[in-house]
Write a protein that holds these residues in place. Structure first.
Motif, PDB file in Angstrom:
ATOM      1  N   TYR A 198      34.791  34.291 -14.154  1.00  0.00           N
ATOM      2  CA  TYR A 198      35.916  35.058 -13.703  1.00  0.00           C
ATOM      3  C   TYR A 198      37.158  34.633 -14.884  1.00  0.00           C
ATOM      4  O   TYR A 198      37.937  35.593 -15.375  1.00  0.00           O
ATOM      5  N   GLU A 199      37.340  33.377 -14.972  1.00  0.00           N
ATOM      6  CA  GLU A 199      38.442  32.937 -16.203  1.00  0.00           C
ATOM      7  C   GLU A 199      38.150  33.518 -17.319  1.00  0.00           C
ATOM      8  O   GLU A 199      39.141  33.991 -18.059  1.00  0.00           O
ATOM      9  N   SER A 224      28.315  36.496 -19.687  1.00  0.00           N
ATOM     10  CA  SER A 224      29.693  37.145 -19.846  1.00  0.00           C
ATOM     11  C   SER A 224      30.150  36.562 -21.213  1.00  0.00           C
ATOM     12  O   SER A 224      31.512  36.597 -21.464  1.00  0.00           O
ATOM     13  N   SER A 225      29.336  36.010 -22.141  1.00  0.00           N
ATOM     14  CA  SER A 225      29.839  35.690 -23.406  1.00  0.00           C
ATOM     15  C   SER A 225      30.652  36.980 -24.423  1.00  0.00           C
ATOM     16  O   SER A 225      31.512  36.409 -25.019  1.00  0.00           O
ATOM     17  N   PRO A 226      30.182  38.167 -24.177  1.00  0.00           N
ATOM     18  CA  PRO A 226      30.625  39.081 -24.962  1.00  0.00           C
ATOM     19  C   PRO A 226      32.140  39.212 -24.765  1.00  0.00           C
ATOM     20  O   PRO A 226      33.111  39.782 -25.563  1.00  0.00           O
ATOM     21  N   LEU A 254      39.383  44.053 -11.827  1.00  0.00           N
ATOM     22  CA  LEU A 254      38.172  43.194 -11.891  1.00  0.00           C
ATOM     23  C   LEU A 254      37.484  43.626 -10.323  1.00  0.00           C
ATOM     24  O   LEU A 254      36.305  43.866 -10.352  1.00  0.00           O
ATOM     25  N   VAL A 255      38.268  43.494  -9.310  1.00  0.00           N
ATOM     26  CA  VAL A 255      37.815  43.899  -8.159  1.00  0.00           C
ATOM     27  C   VAL A 255      37.032  45.305  -8.104  1.00  0.00           C
ATOM     28  O   VAL A 255      36.081  45.296  -7.283  1.00  0.00           O
ATOM     29  N   SER A 256      37.633  46.115  -8.643  1.00  0.00           N
ATOM     30  CA  SER A 256      37.267  47.681  -8.624  1.00  0.00           C
ATOM     31  C   SER A 256      35.883  47.732  -9.162  1.00  0.00           C
ATOM     32  O   SER A 256      34.967  48.316  -8.840  1.00  0.00           O
ATOM     33  N   ILE A 257      35.840  47.034 -10.360  1.00  0.00           N
ATOM     34  CA  ILE A 257      34.616  47.072 -11.152  1.00  0.00           C
ATOM     35  C   ILE A 257      33.533  46.524 -10.333  1.00  0.00           C
ATOM     36  O   ILE A 257      32.180  46.937 -10.110  1.00  0.00           O
ATOM     37  N   GLU A 258      33.862  45.048  -9.789  1.00  0.00           N
ATOM     38  CA  GLU A 258      32.706  44.516  -8.888  1.00  0.00           C
ATOM     39  C   GLU A 258      32.412  45.122  -7.986  1.00  0.00           C
ATOM     40  O   GLU A 258      31.360  45.279  -7.352  1.00  0.00           O
ATOM     41  N   PRO A 314      31.863  27.035  -8.551  1.00  0.00           N
ATOM     42  CA  PRO A 314      32.641  26.652  -9.787  1.00  0.00           C
ATOM     43  C   PRO A 314      32.069  27.437 -11.098  1.00  0.00           C
ATOM     44  O   PRO A 314      32.955  27.965 -11.718  1.00  0.00           O
ATOM     45  N   GLU A 315      30.810  27.863 -11.178  1.00  0.00           N
ATOM     46  CA  GLU A 315      30.281  28.583 -12.323  1.00  0.00           C
ATOM     47  C   GLU A 315      30.910  30.058 -12.097  1.00  0.00           C
ATOM     48  O   GLU A 315      31.211  30.676 -13.212  1.00  0.00           O
ATOM     49  N   SER A 316      31.127  30.481 -10.837  1.00  0.00           N
ATOM     50  CA  SER A 316      32.015  31.885 -10.892  1.00  0.00           C
ATOM     51  C   SER A 316      33.390  31.880 -11.282  1.00  0.00           C
ATOM     52  O   SER A 316      33.833  32.853 -11.862  1.00  0.00           O
TER      53      SER A 316
END
Length: 234
Positions: free
Chosen positions: A127-128, A79-81, A148-152, A121-123
């Motif tokens: 998401y943050e 998720s770094s991008p 975000l929910v739509s994409i997921e 916690p990692e999730s």
């Protein structure tokens, strides 16, 4: 008498592998691959050759194990991008990583999809970071979670679609009933073959691009209707 002496472990490797969080999660993934999300703590213990209480030294219950599985999959998703790139660009490689991670263990998809994120916690951190990118780019704040929910949801559905038969949408057994669908499905398959990717992947890439474009346009329209007023990040 044992040369090692009373109360001492024999030298060398133990006859049974030591129990760890990683071995428990690996076993849970193996069971999920075999039977879907319908596995139990007892089944994990049997596979590892231990009693169920031994598992509870590492996880409080089955939901905690599933949360650990989600965390393990999350570590495979970069998720770094989102730290630097616009959200609509960063989300593309993220979504592909996400799909690939789910594709390695499709049996656990349904269980993961219904797991609250506050159990991992990692999730939450991931998401943050994503939400911060949306806010930085001026996306309407009340629409970030729906986007975000739509994409997921699309990614999860695509992971399930990837394990369906390639001709799942073909009415080949009743072509006279749906000639238009038959032609459309054939053309889609030919297009995927020309691009050199499996049908499911071609569908995913098309849908992902269309979804992100649509969400981006929807956010821009809402911002224009609001007169360009965006609340500054706090």
């Amino acid at each position: 008498m044992d040369a090692a002496g009373p109360g001492r472990r024999r030298a060398g490797r133990p006859s049974r592998a030591l129990l760890t969080r990683e071995s428990i999660l690996d076993t849970a993934f193996a069971l999920a691959d075999e039977r879907g999300g319908d596995f139990s703590v007892a089944a994990i213990a049997r596979r590892l050759g231990v009693q169920p209480p031994a598992i509870y030294n590492y996880f409080s219950n089955r939901a905690d194990i599933i949360a650990g599985m989600r965390g393990a999959l999350g570590r495979r998703i970069d998720s770094s991008p989102f730290d630097l790139a616009p959200w609509h660009e960063a989300v593309l490689p993220w979504a592909r990583d996400y799909l690939d991670a789910l594709g390695q263990h499709p049996g656990i998809v349904a269980a993961l999809a219904t797991l609250p994120i506050d159990s991992e916690p990692e999730s939450i951190d991931e998401y943050e970071r994503i939400v911060a990118a949306f806010r930085r780019d001026g996306y309407p704040e009340r629409r970030i979670v729906p986007a975000l929910v739509s994409i997921e949801s699309f990614i999860i559905g695509s992971a399930l679609d990837a394990i369906a038969p390639d001709d799942n949408m073909s009415p080949s057994k009743a072509p006279d009933l749906a000639p238009k669908l038959l032609r459309a499905e054939r053309l889609a398959r030919e297009s995927a073959e020309e691009s050199g990717v499996p049908m499911a992947r071609a569908v995913f890439e098309f849908g992902l691009a269309a979804l992100v474009d649509g969400l981006r346009s929807a956010g821009q329209r809402e911002t224009r209707r609001a007169g360009g007023r965006i609340s500054p990040p706090r």
